[in-house]
Design a protein around this motif. Structure first.
Motif, PDB file in Angstrom:
ATOM      1  N   SER A   1       0.803  -1.220   0.000  1.00 50.12           N
ATOM      2  CA  SER A   1       0.000   0.000   0.000  1.00 50.12           C
ATOM      3  C   SER A   1       0.839   1.274   0.000  1.00 50.12           C
ATOM      4  N   ILE A   2       2.122   1.181   0.346  1.00 51.33           N
ATOM      5  CA  ILE A   2       3.003   2.353   0.410  1.00 51.33           C
ATOM      6  C   ILE A   2       4.258   2.028  -0.394  1.00 51.33           C
ATOM      7  N   GLU A   3       4.467   2.734  -1.504  1.00 52.92           N
ATOM      8  CA  GLU A   3       5.629   2.428  -2.337  1.00 52.92           C
ATOM      9  C   GLU A   3       6.193   3.684  -2.969  1.00 52.92           C
ATOM     10  N   GLY A   4       7.478   3.624  -3.311  1.00 51.05           N
ATOM     11  CA  GLY A   4       8.161   4.716  -3.980  1.00 51.05           C
ATOM     12  C   GLY A   4       9.616   4.364  -4.167  1.00 51.05           C
ATOM     13  N   ARG A   5      10.313   5.162  -4.956  1.00 47.61           N
ATOM     14  CA  ARG A   5      11.726   4.857  -5.147  1.00 47.61           C
ATOM     15  C   ARG A   5      12.591   5.378  -4.004  1.00 47.61           C
ATOM     16  N   ASN A   6      11.958   6.103  -3.080  1.00 49.68           N
ATOM     17  CA  ASN A   6      12.618   6.534  -1.842  1.00 49.68           C
ATOM     18  C   ASN A   6      11.699   6.228  -0.666  1.00 49.68           C
TER      19      ASN A   6
ATOM     20  N   TYR B   1       5.276   3.343  18.346  1.00 51.41           N
ATOM     21  CA  TYR B   1       4.730   4.372  17.461  1.00 51.41           C
ATOM     22  C   TYR B   1       5.639   4.447  16.239  1.00 51.41           C
ATOM     23  N   GLN B   2       5.051   4.562  15.041  1.00 52.80           N
ATOM     24  CA  GLN B   2       5.821   4.652  13.810  1.00 52.80           C
ATOM     25  C   GLN B   2       5.307   5.795  12.944  1.00 52.80           C
ATOM     26  N   VAL B   3       6.224   6.387  12.196  1.00 55.60           N
ATOM     27  CA  VAL B   3       5.866   7.429  11.246  1.00 55.60           C
ATOM     28  C   VAL B   3       6.771   7.283  10.031  1.00 55.60           C
ATOM     29  N   GLY B   4       6.218   7.477   8.824  1.00 55.75           N
ATOM     30  CA  GLY B   4       7.039   7.342   7.630  1.00 55.75           C
ATOM     31  C   GLY B   4       6.240   7.533   6.364  1.00 55.75           C
ATOM     32  N   GLN B   5       6.938   7.380   5.241  1.00 55.07           N
ATOM     33  CA  GLN B   5       6.301   7.537   3.936  1.00 55.07           C
ATOM     34  C   GLN B   5       7.269   7.062   2.860  1.00 55.07           C
ATOM     35  N   ALA B   6       6.758   6.776   1.688  1.00 56.59           N
ATOM     36  CA  ALA B   6       7.564   6.485   0.503  1.00 56.59           C
ATOM     37  C   ALA B   6       7.162   7.465  -0.591  1.00 56.59           C
ATOM     38  N   TRP B   7       8.113   7.841  -1.444  1.00 57.32           N
ATOM     39  CA  TRP B   7       7.829   8.848  -2.456  1.00 57.32           C
ATOM     40  C   TRP B   7       8.750   8.643  -3.657  1.00 57.32           C
ATOM     41  N   ASP B   8       8.417   9.334  -4.759  1.00 56.98           N
ATOM     42  CA  ASP B   8       9.215   9.225  -5.979  1.00 56.98           C
ATOM     43  C   ASP B   8      10.150  10.413  -6.164  1.00 56.98           C
ATOM     44  N   ASP B   9       9.612  11.604  -6.301  1.00 61.55           N
ATOM     45  CA  ASP B   9      10.433  12.762  -6.644  1.00 61.55           C
ATOM     46  C   ASP B   9      10.494  13.798  -5.520  1.00 61.55           C
ATOM     47  N   THR B  10       9.341  14.283  -5.092  1.00 62.19           N
ATOM     48  CA  THR B  10       9.296  15.361  -4.111  1.00 62.19           C
ATOM     49  C   THR B  10       9.115  14.802  -2.703  1.00 62.19           C
ATOM     50  N   LEU B  11       9.972  15.201  -1.790  1.00 66.52           N
ATOM     51  CA  LEU B  11       9.870  14.760  -0.406  1.00 66.52           C
ATOM     52  C   LEU B  11       8.537  15.203   0.173  1.00 66.52           C
TER      53      LEU B  11
END
Length: 325
Positions: free
Chosen positions: A238-243, A277-287
């Motif tokens: 459900s959460i994907e990106g190149r970063n 507790y966890q926090v995070g994200q995945a993204w491609d270009d813009t943080l």
């Protein structure tokens, strides 16, 4: 030499083999590893011309081979070590579609859609990778289940040359058409353990995971930030990106120490709990901004046991709840 083999009733197979030579240079080993996983699935596809579903069998064959050298660590529970390795990785992922057909919903006629099996490679990859790990924690009887006063760090950098399936040619001997991806990929994992000075065996645990890709790649090569190894409150895909970046924070404490009870083949030793507790994200270009970060909370239970009185085993159970959609 180390090897394993596993097969289930569906003839899904997993094979692992490792050959290591430890005497080439002092404290340096040469290793060769093979991973082979075969999975058989039944798939349904809708054929609009015949207004019906067609069932087909697909066999996936995933092969990876590693050749490398380095200072390896065979005892992950050691309180202090430095380990590193350099390796070449070869990957070949293959699929075979078995012959199948469909019954026309209106005429009842059976139509052959694929009279013979069709085999193709959907990934051909090469990579050169470097990894280094550090660990330094306080020695304790329960350090495997409750590491205290120390840290763990892992850094991995790889250069990848991958060919990933794009489409098929209509004729010829080599039907696969590939997109080429040449890129660097880095992964970092940092974890610190801090004792609560007021309560014995209570530990604060802070962990950072990050991954970065140097250029745009197909989603097949993305980092996936959900699931057991990521944000536990969200599904893996459900959460994907190149970063990717994830922060995890635990507070671990003993529920029952020195249990000293036998349960079948297991001898129960210690039970710990850790709300997190966890926090995070995945993204491609813009943080992404802080308002786009995903969060979850949960609880982890860790049970330390010995099986057959001498083989150590760590069992865990986790429950997590997402705080964002």
């Amino acid at each position: 030499f180390l090897g394993s083999f596993d097969m289930n009733k569906d003839k899904d197979i997993f094979i692992y083999s490792q050959l290591t030579y430890n005497e080439l240079v002092k404290n340096t080993s040469v290793f060769f590893e093979i991973y082979n996983q075969i999975s058989n699935i039944d798939d349904k596809i809708y054929i609009p011309q015949h207004h019906n579903d067609a069932e087909r069998e697909v066999k996936f064959n995933l092969l990876e081979m590693l050749l490398g050298f380095g200072k390896l660590n065979y005892y992950e529970e050691s309180s202090k070590y430095i380990a590193w390795h350099l390796n070449y990785r070869y990957s070949k992922y293959n699929a075979v579609i078995q012959p199948f057909g469909v019954v026309n919903k209106f005429t009842g006629q059976y139509i052959d859609l694929l009279p013979v099996s069709f085999q193709y490679d959907y990934l051909r990859g090469h990579a050169v990778e470097a990894n280094i790990k550090f660990k330094d924690v306080k020695q304790a009887l329960d350090q495997g289940i409750n590491p205290q006063n120390g840290y763990y760090a892992s850094f991995n950098l790889g250069y990848h040359k991958d060919k990933f399936l794009k489409a098929f040619r209509e004729s010829g001997t080599n039907l696969e058409k590939y997109d080429n991806y040449n890129y660097f990929q880095a992964e970092i994992e940092l974890e610190g353990y801090y004792n609560n000075p007021l309560l014995k065996s209570h530990t604060f645990d802070a962990k950072i995971q990050a991954g970065f890709s140097s250029t745009k790649v197909d989603s097949f090569f993305h980092f996936f930030a959900g699931g057991l190894l990521g944000l536990k409150g969200y599904p893996f895909y459900s959460i994907e990106g190149r970063n990717m970046a994830i922060g995890s924070f635990y507070y671990r404490f003993p529920v029952w120490k020195n249990i000293n009870k036998r349960l079948g083949i297991m001898y129960l030793k210690n039970l710990y709990a850790a709300p997190f507790y966890q926090v995070g994200q995945a993204w491609d270009d813009t943080l992404p901004g802080a308002d786009e970060a995903l969060q979850d909370v949960g609880i982890q239970l860790r049970l330390e046991v010995n099986t057959f009185y001498f083989m150590p085993l760590k069992l865990f159970y986790e429950a997590a709840y997402p705080l964002d959609e």
